[in-house]
Design a protein around this motif. Sequence first.
Motif, PDB file in Angstrom:
ATOM      1  N   PRO A  80     -35.577 -17.759   6.653  1.00 24.01           N
ATOM      2  CA  PRO A  80     -34.548 -18.009   6.209  1.00 24.01           C
ATOM      3  C   PRO A  80     -34.981 -19.425   5.933  1.00 24.01           C
ATOM      4  O   PRO A  80     -34.618 -20.302   6.844  1.00 24.01           O
ATOM      5  CB  PRO A  80     -33.407 -17.477   6.237  1.00 24.01           C
ATOM      6  CG  PRO A  80     -33.387 -17.428   7.264  1.00 24.01           C
ATOM      7  CD  PRO A  80     -34.782 -17.189   8.138  1.00 24.01           C
ATOM      8  N   LYS A 140     -27.719 -20.444   9.927  1.00 21.28           N
ATOM      9  CA  LYS A 140     -26.095 -20.032   9.991  1.00 21.28           C
ATOM     10  C   LYS A 140     -26.881 -18.608   9.370  1.00 21.28           C
ATOM     11  O   LYS A 140     -26.220 -17.822   9.337  1.00 21.28           O
ATOM     12  CB  LYS A 140     -25.309 -20.940   8.826  1.00 21.28           C
ATOM     13  CG  LYS A 140     -25.235 -21.635   9.357  1.00 21.28           C
ATOM     14  CD  LYS A 140     -23.945 -22.103   8.291  1.00 21.28           C
ATOM     15  CE  LYS A 140     -22.534 -21.067   8.042  1.00 21.28           C
ATOM     16  NZ  LYS A 140     -21.147 -22.084   6.842  1.00 21.28           N
ATOM     17  N   ALA A 141     -27.691 -18.442   8.644  1.00 22.04           N
ATOM     18  CA  ALA A 141     -28.413 -16.864   8.174  1.00 22.04           C
ATOM     19  C   ALA A 141     -28.835 -16.015   9.465  1.00 22.04           C
ATOM     20  O   ALA A 141     -28.936 -15.224   8.801  1.00 22.04           O
ATOM     21  CB  ALA A 141     -29.422 -17.219   6.592  1.00 22.04           C
TER      22      ALA A 141
END
Length: 538
Positions: free
Chosen positions: A525, A535-536
Amino acid sequence: MRPSLLVDVVRAGVRTARSIAVLYRAGLVPVPRLDEAIRSLVTTRRYGPLAGSVRIAARRDPHAVGLVDERGSMTFAQLDLRSNALARAWARRGVRPGTTLAVLCRDHRGLVLTLLAAGKLGVPVLLLNTGFAKPQLTDVVAREKVGVLVYDEEFTDLLGDIVGVDRYLAWTDSGTAEVPLLDDLIADGDDRHLPAPAKPGGFVLLTSGTTGTPKGAPRPKVSPLHSAEFLDRIPLRVGEATYFGAPLFHATGISQFMLSCALGCTVVLRRRFDPEATLRGIAEHRCTALVVVPTMLQRILDLGPEVLAKYDTSSLRVIFVAGSALAPEVGNRAREVFGDVVHNVYGSTEVAVATVATPKDWERAPGTVGRPPLGCRVALYDDEGRRITRPYVTGRVFVGSGLAFQGYTDGGTKDTIDDLIATGDVGHFDADGLLFIDGRDDEMIVSGGENVYPVEVENVLVEHPAVREAAVIGVPDEEFGQRLKAFVVVREGFTVDAETMREHVRDNLARFKVPRDVEFLDALPRNSTGKILRKALQ
């Protein structure tokens, strides 16, 4: 005069003289025509670096091609006159200094004409990221008190929660627009020159927003002498052609776009990045410079030898890479394919340019971001604010530059030491004074008492012939506090397992830097400038 003040005056004079020399080498100082040089400086000061540069280029050679996009080419004179018409049309509709105008556009003439018209009206432009989610856009438009929004039709659904804002379409594919089109405003407008605004409007850039709502970083009027900060270490020249892969809403794209206009270069744009179309555009327009983020450069290289050989890219003298970390493996592959043309640029939305690694720097030390150009200062400090001067000692990176911002639009700012601004990164200098970025200061992983920065492990992983890209994060661990987890994207046609990846890292780095966990993904991502969305991955 105090001795210290005298020293400052002398230093400023020396910097100015060196800046003028750099601009002269690039062809920006027409010494035989002193009157033209003075007129150019006055025009840029009155209209800002972008609108002023286009007006200068139109006067110098009105028939020179200033822009090429998917709708064809436009001369500098056409850009100047059509932006006049747009500015006058907006003025009749109440757009004036004090209005904040936002743009949510891909790279095409509508965006460029908007930037030029706003500059001529003295209206600040907020450059919105086309990759932002609906809540981010809604929050930013409200916080920045946007009064006018220019956008591409494809983003209509993202704007449903935005109210009380005048809207204009810069690009439409349907032909059934319900809001005014820029093309219609221009066609019905008066293209006479406008008087200069009281002051140029400038730009507001946005941080990436990977950790929350993006912040606004204003860019007021920029002195032409600050162009020397790029041209000191990047050999761009007047009257050439530059292909833009990096989006213009990003600091990398807009800074190089303004510089290209100042140099009177043809700017080649495409709404969406396509690696083979980029090669085709470079060959067709004989571009001497290519502006990309690292993931774009990797996608070009991944086309393979057969596709790369189809296009004559021998005109390229500069590949300008910025926006996120350039892995040594990718930079070395680019050098093999395109020659000694890769310039690895390090900076941020807040500090602008910080350092540039020239091809010679890269050859000496792959992975380096180089040295500060003229007018920039870079220093490292420890967590107690003490200056680090020894090589190979990691510290927080602080930068001083004539292009640095003066604070966010919400009143906040970055940490400062000795008038230098924190970039949020940590890095080290080698024995030759070349800077290396070790990672973000908030991404350090502490595993069993040992400090690990993800970028070092990621660079080793992508050196494996089967690995296309990789990311490393810290995950909770009962015994060690955190352990390393790697996410790996495997190249087509290859098969590897987790133990192969661990063994590869173990052969090249200390044992505590070997990821305990390895997960394979189809893609990482990333945001629109290629930064990994860690964070993903959590």
